[in-house]
Design an enzyme around this catalytic site. Structure first.
Site, PDB file in Angstrom:
ATOM      1  N   TYR A 159      17.685 -37.289  12.312  1.00 23.04           N
ATOM      2  CA  TYR A 159      18.144 -36.131  11.420  1.00 23.04           C
ATOM      3  C   TYR A 159      17.532 -35.881  10.024  1.00 23.04           C
ATOM      4  O   TYR A 159      17.049 -34.916   9.422  1.00 23.04           O
ATOM      5  CB  TYR A 159      19.744 -36.247  11.142  1.00 23.04           C
ATOM      6  N   LYS A 163      15.310 -32.925   8.772  1.00 18.24           N
ATOM      7  CA  LYS A 163      15.643 -32.105   7.342  1.00 18.24           C
ATOM      8  C   LYS A 163      14.314 -32.051   6.395  1.00 18.24           C
ATOM      9  O   LYS A 163      14.284 -31.250   5.736  1.00 18.24           O
ATOM     10  CB  LYS A 163      16.894 -32.463   6.841  1.00 18.24           C
TER      11      LYS A 163
HETATM   12  N1  LIG Z   1      27.633 -30.522   6.566  1.00 14.65           N
HETATM   13  C1  LIG Z   1      27.145 -31.375   5.747  1.00 14.65           C
HETATM   14  O1  LIG Z   1      27.403 -32.601   5.256  1.00 14.65           O
HETATM   15  C2  LIG Z   1      25.489 -31.103   5.552  1.00 14.65           C
HETATM   16  C3  LIG Z   1      25.001 -31.750   4.437  1.00 14.65           C
HETATM   17  C4  LIG Z   1      23.645 -31.199   3.879  1.00 14.65           C
HETATM   18  C5  LIG Z   1      23.057 -30.289   4.486  1.00 14.65           C
HETATM   19  N2  LIG Z   1      23.557 -29.544   5.365  1.00 14.65           N
HETATM   20  C6  LIG Z   1      22.824 -28.532   6.337  1.00 14.65           C
HETATM   21  O2  LIG Z   1      23.698 -27.516   6.204  1.00 14.65           O
HETATM   22  C7  LIG Z   1      23.445 -26.589   7.355  1.00 14.65           C
HETATM   23  C8  LIG Z   1      24.647 -26.205   8.014  1.00 14.65           C
HETATM   24  O3  LIG Z   1      25.341 -27.506   8.641  1.00 14.65           O
HETATM   25  P1  LIG Z   1      26.873 -27.335   9.015  1.00 14.65           P
HETATM   26  O4  LIG Z   1      27.413 -28.502   8.380  1.00 14.65           O
HETATM   27  O5  LIG Z   1      27.215 -25.903   8.611  1.00 14.65           O
HETATM   28  O6  LIG Z   1      26.487 -27.635  10.651  1.00 14.65           O
HETATM   29  P2  LIG Z   1      26.941 -26.714  11.670  1.00 14.65           P
HETATM   30  O7  LIG Z   1      28.611 -26.252  11.655  1.00 14.65           O
HETATM   31  O8  LIG Z   1      26.824 -27.485  12.882  1.00 14.65           O
HETATM   32  O9  LIG Z   1      26.253 -25.591  11.718  1.00 14.65           O
HETATM   33  C9  LIG Z   1      24.829 -25.432  12.250  1.00 14.65           C
HETATM   34  C10 LIG Z   1      24.291 -23.990  12.507  1.00 14.65           C
HETATM   35  O10 LIG Z   1      22.964 -23.974  12.863  1.00 14.65           O
HETATM   36  C11 LIG Z   1      22.945 -23.170  14.279  1.00 14.65           C
HETATM   37  N3  LIG Z   1      22.048 -23.786  15.055  1.00 14.65           N
HETATM   38  C12 LIG Z   1      21.658 -24.960  15.648  1.00 14.65           C
HETATM   39  N4  LIG Z   1      20.718 -24.656  16.518  1.00 14.65           N
HETATM   40  C13 LIG Z   1      20.135 -23.683  16.546  1.00 14.65           C
HETATM   41  C14 LIG Z   1      19.253 -22.828  17.171  1.00 14.65           C
HETATM   42  N5  LIG Z   1      18.266 -23.301  17.862  1.00 14.65           N
HETATM   43  N6  LIG Z   1      19.046 -21.556  16.741  1.00 14.65           N
HETATM   44  C15 LIG Z   1      20.029 -20.803  16.210  1.00 14.65           C
HETATM   45  N7  LIG Z   1      20.995 -21.383  15.345  1.00 14.65           N
HETATM   46  C16 LIG Z   1      21.015 -23.032  15.713  1.00 14.65           C
HETATM   47  C17 LIG Z   1      24.294 -23.570  14.908  1.00 14.65           C
HETATM   48  O11 LIG Z   1      24.404 -22.429  15.801  1.00 14.65           O
HETATM   49  P3  LIG Z   1      25.644 -22.858  17.023  1.00 14.65           P
HETATM   50  O12 LIG Z   1      26.969 -22.399  16.373  1.00 14.65           O
HETATM   51  O13 LIG Z   1      25.172 -21.614  17.893  1.00 14.65           O
HETATM   52  O14 LIG Z   1      25.508 -24.100  17.473  1.00 14.65           O
HETATM   53  C18 LIG Z   1      25.025 -23.241  13.524  1.00 14.65           C
HETATM   54  O15 LIG Z   1      25.446 -22.097  13.336  1.00 14.65           O
HETATM   55  C19 LIG Z   1      22.332 -27.477   8.000  1.00 14.65           C
HETATM   56  O16 LIG Z   1      21.232 -26.944   7.665  1.00 14.65           O
HETATM   57  C20 LIG Z   1      22.420 -28.892   7.836  1.00 14.65           C
HETATM   58  O17 LIG Z   1      21.550 -29.597   7.902  1.00 14.65           O
HETATM   59  C21 LIG Z   1      24.796 -30.045   6.034  1.00 14.65           C
END
Ligand SMILES: NC(=O)c1ccc[n+]([C@@H]2O[C@H](COP(=O)([O-])OP(=O)(O)OC[C@H]3O[C@@H](n4cnc5c(N)ncnc54)[C@H](OP(=O)(O)O)[C@@H]3O)[C@@H](O)[C@H]2O)c1
Length: 361
Positions: A159, A163
Site C-alpha cells: 500500500y 501511494k
Molecule cells: N483512511 C485513511 O486513514 C487514509 C489515510 C491517508 C490517505 N488515505 C487515502 O484517502 C483515499 C480514500 O481512502 P478511504 O479511507 O476513504 O478509503 P475507502 O473508503 O476504501 O475509499 C476508497 C475509494 O476508492 C475507490 N476505488 C478503489 N478502487 C477503485 C477503482 N478501481 N476504480 C474506481 N474507484 C476505486 C473505492 O470505490 P468502491 O467503493 O467502489 O470500492 C472507494 O470509493 C485513498 O486515496 C487513501 O489512500 C486514506
C-alpha cells in the site's frame, strides 16, 4: 468560486464523502464518480450527504482501471479531487497486482482526462505514507513535505508503495505536459484518518475497521505502537483549501492532529464507552511477544515491528500556516467516530448507551 463544477473520484469512500459534503455545503456543484450506479442502496445515501445543498450531487460511472467514462466525467469541470484509490486493511497480505493498477495507472488516467478537458486545478489525496514510509523511523527526526518514501525498499508495504508511486505519477504527469495542458496541482497527505463515517457502507473502510476493532475489544492486548492521526473533516477542509488558496499550488500538505499511542486510543474510547457497557481493554502486549508474532505474521513484521516504542513526528506547519487549518482535537475525532458508527449501525450500541454525543469542537 462557488457554483463551479468539481469532480470528486470515488465518492462512495469514507474520505471522499466528507469532501463532497463540504464542497456542496460551500456552494460548489459536485459530480462524483462511482464504479457502479447499479447498487441503489449504496448510492442513495450519497445524495443526502450535505445539509441543504444549493446543487444536488451528480453521479457518473468510472473505474480507475478503464478509460470508459473519464472524458465524459470531466466535461465542464473546473477542478478535480482525485481521492479514489484502494486502501486495504492494515496488515492485509495484498499483492501489487491488485492495487498498483488502480492507484498508479488510475492516477495517470484521471489526470490525463483532466488535462484533455482543460481542468484548471487538481488535488490528489495522497498519504503520509508517501512521505515517511521508509520502514523504520529515524529517531528525533521531524518529517516534512520535502521527504519521499523510498518505494524500492522492501520494508515499505505494498500500500505504501502504491501511494508513493501514485503521487510521484501525478507530479511527473504534470511535468510532462505542454504549458497549455498544465493545471495547478496540490496534494493532501493525511495521517491515519479518524472521525465520523457518514454512511453505513463505510463499515468496509480501513479507518472504520480500526475503530470497530477497538469497540469490540480486539485486539485484547495492545502493542506499544504510536501513530499520527487526523480528522476526516480536517482532511476534507484541506482539499477545499487547496482549491482556494494560491499558496497551496504545487505543494504537498501533511495533515495530522498529532500522534497517539494505540493504548491512548483505547483509554480515550474506553473512558467514554466502558461506563456505557463496552469492555475496551488498555492491557499492553509485551514487546518480546510482538517480536515472536512477527516471525510468523507478515502484517506484524511490516506494520508493527518497525514502530515498536517509536514516535513518528510530523512537521504540520503547512497545514496550520498555509492552509489555515486548526486541527480537530483527537478526542473529538475518536469519540465522534465511535458515536457515528453506533448511530449508523456499524457497531452495536452498548447496553447502557447514552448517546449520541457529538463534539462542538
Ligand atoms: N483512511 C485513511 O486513514 C487514509 C489515510 C491517508 C490517505 N488515505 C487515502 O484517502 C483515499 C480514500 O481512502 P478511504 O479511507 O476513504 O478509503 P475507502 O473508503 O476504501 O475509499 C476508497 C475509494 O476508492 C475507490 N476505488 C478503489 N478502487 C477503485 C477503482 N478501481 N476504480 C474506481 N474507484 C476505486 C473505492 O470505490 P468502491 O467503493 O467502489 O470500492 C472507494 O470509493 C485513498 O486515496 C487513501 O489512500 C486514506
Amino acid at each position: 468560486m462557488a457554483d463551479k463544477l468539481v469532480l470528486v473520484s470515488g465518492v462512495s469512500g469514507y474520505v471522499a464523502s466528507h469532501i463532497v459534503k463540504l464542497l456542496q455545503e460551500s456552494g460548489y456543484r459536485v459530480r462524483g464518480t462511482v464504479r457502479s450506479l447499479k447498487d441503489a442502496a449504496r448510492i442513495a445515501p450519497l445524495t443526502q450527504l450535505a445539509k441543504n445543498p444549493k446543487h444536488g450531487l451528480e453521479l457518473v460511472e468510472a473505474d480507475l482501471v478503464r478509460d470508459d467514462g473519464w472524458d465524459k466525467a470531466m466535461e465542464g469541470v473546473y477542478a478535480v479531487m482525485h481521492t479514489a484509490s484502494p486502501f486495504p486493511p492494515i496488515g492485509a497480505d495484498v499483492k501489487e497486482e491488485a492495487i498498483f493498477r488502480p492507484a498508479i495507472e488510475g492516477t495517470r488516467r484521471v489526470l490525463a482526462a483532466a488535462a484533455n478537458a482543460g481542468v484548471k486545478k487538481v488535488v490528489v489525496t495522497s498519504s503520509i505514507i508517501a512521505v515517511v514510509g521508509k520502514g523504520g523511523i529515524v529517531k528525533g527526526k521531524k518529517y516534512n513535505e520535502e521527504e519521499w518514501t523510498d518505494h524500492t525498499s522492501e520494508e515499505v508495504t505494498v500500500y505504501g508503495r502504491s501511494k508513493t508511486l501514485a503521487e510521484r505519477a501525478a507530479w511527473e504527469f504534470l511535468d510532462s505536459q505542454p504549458e497549455d495542458k498544465k493545471f495547478e496541482l496540490s496534494t493532501v497527505n493525511p495521517a491515519l484518518v479518524m472521525g465520523p463515517p457518514l454512511m453505513e457502507s463505510h463499515r468496509s473502510a480501513t479507518s472504520v475497521g480500526i475503530m470497530r476493532d477497538t469497540l469490540s475489544n480486539k485486539p485484547p492486548f495492545l502493542p506499544s505502537i504510536n501513530f499520527p492521526v487526523c480528522d476526516v473533516r480536517d482532511v476534507a477542509l484541506a482539499h477545499l483549501k487547496c482549491l482556494t488558496n494560491p499558496g497551496a499550488v504545487g505543494k504537498r500538505h501533511l495533515i495530522s492532529s498529532g500522534a497517539i499511542w494505540f493504548k491512548g486510543i483505547h483509554e480515550i474510547v474506553g473512558s467514554e464507552f466502558n461506563p456505557q457497557g463496552c469492555r475496551i481493554t488498555t492491557r499492553s502486549l509485551p514487546n518480546f511477544l510482538v517480536r515472536v508474532a512477527a516471525l510468523f505474521d507478515q502484517g506484524v513484521r511490516m506494520e508493527v515491528l518497525p514502530r515498536l516504542d517509536e514516535i513518528l513526528e510530523l512537521d504540520t506547519s503547512r497545514m496550520t500556516d498555509v492552509l489555515g487549518i486548526k486541527p480537530t482535537p483527537m478526542k473529538s475525532s475518536l469519540l465522534d467516530m465511535a458515536y457515528a458508527m453506533m448511530e449508523l449501525g456499524i457497531v452495536d450500541k452498548p447496553a447502557k448507551y447514552s448517546g449520541p454525543k457529538f463534539s462542538q469542537y
